[in-house]
Design a protein around this motif. Structure first.
Motif, PDB file in Angstrom:
ATOM      1  N   ILE A 189       0.757  -1.118   0.070  1.00 16.53           N
ATOM      2  CA  ILE A 189      -0.128   0.173  -0.113  1.00 16.53           C
ATOM      3  C   ILE A 189       0.991   1.211  -0.083  1.00 16.53           C
ATOM      4  N   ALA A 190       2.027   1.385   0.952  1.00 13.65           N
ATOM      5  CA  ALA A 190       2.789   2.489   0.884  1.00 13.65           C
ATOM      6  C   ALA A 190       3.610   2.512  -0.457  1.00 13.65           C
ATOM      7  N   ALA A 191       4.017   1.573  -1.079  1.00 10.73           N
ATOM      8  CA  ALA A 191       4.778   1.324  -2.376  1.00 10.73           C
ATOM      9  C   ALA A 191       3.679   2.201  -3.486  1.00 10.73           C
ATOM     10  N   VAL A 192       2.411   1.713  -3.532  1.00 10.80           N
ATOM     11  CA  VAL A 192       1.399   2.203  -4.366  1.00 10.80           C
ATOM     12  C   VAL A 192       1.237   3.717  -4.036  1.00 10.80           C
ATOM     13  N   LEU A 193       1.109   4.033  -2.918  1.00  9.56           N
ATOM     14  CA  LEU A 193       1.009   5.496  -2.827  1.00  9.56           C
ATOM     15  C   LEU A 193       2.128   6.294  -3.135  1.00  9.56           C
ATOM     16  N   GLY A 194       3.207   5.865  -2.710  1.00  7.57           N
ATOM     17  CA  GLY A 194       4.429   6.491  -3.160  1.00  7.57           C
ATOM     18  C   GLY A 194       4.463   6.615  -4.698  1.00  7.57           C
ATOM     19  N   TYR A 195       4.163   5.591  -5.366  1.00  2.66           N
ATOM     20  CA  TYR A 195       4.171   5.644  -6.896  1.00  2.66           C
ATOM     21  C   TYR A 195       3.254   6.704  -7.318  1.00  2.66           C
TER      22      TYR A 195
END
Length: 110
Positions: free
Chosen positions: A71-77
Motif C-alpha cells: 500500500i505504501a509503495a502504491v501511494l508512493g508511486y
C-alpha cells in the motif's frame, strides 16, 4: 568625408505600422490563474498521498509488512507521478523494504 546633418534616419522614429512579436503581447490573466489552481490541486493531492504513504511505510516496518508495504509503495508511486518526487520515493522505498524484509525474515521466526 563630410556628413550631411540634415539627412533623416530611416529606421527612427518608429512608425505605427510596425507589428510586435508574440512575446510582447499581453497574457490573459484569467486563463493563467485557472491553470495555476489546477496545478496546485494536483501538487497538493500528490503531497497528501506522499505523506500518507510515508506514514504507512514507517508503520509497515513494525507491523503487517505484507499488507501495509505494498500500500505504501502504491501511494508512493502515485505521489511520485504527481510531482511530489521526494515523498513518493521515500514511500516506495519504505514499502518495498518492508515487504522484502518480511519474506527474508519470516523463515527465521518459524
Amino acid at each position: 568625408m563630410v556628413v550631411d546633418s540634415k539627412r533623416e534616419r530611416v529606421d527612427y522614429p518608429r512608425r505605427d505600422e510596425e507589428e510586435f512579436a508574440a512575446e510582447v503581447a499581453p497574457v490573459e490573466v484569467n486563463n493563467r490563474n485557472t491553470e495555476n489552481d489546477s496545478e496546485s490541486d494536483d501538487m497538493s493531492a500528490g503531497r497528501v498521498a506522499g505523506y500518507i504513504g510515508l506514514g504507512i511505510g514507517i508503520a509497515s516496518l513494525f507491523m503487517w509488512s505484507v499488507i501495509l508495504g505494498p500500500i505504501a509503495a502504491v501511494l508512493g508511486y502515485y505521489a511520485y507521478a504527481q510531482d511530489s518526487r521526494t515523498l513518493g520515493a521515500w514511500s516506495m522505498g519504505l514499502g518495498i523494504v518492508a515487504t522484502i524484509s518480511y519474506f527474508i525474515l519470516i523463515p527465521f521466526v518459524r
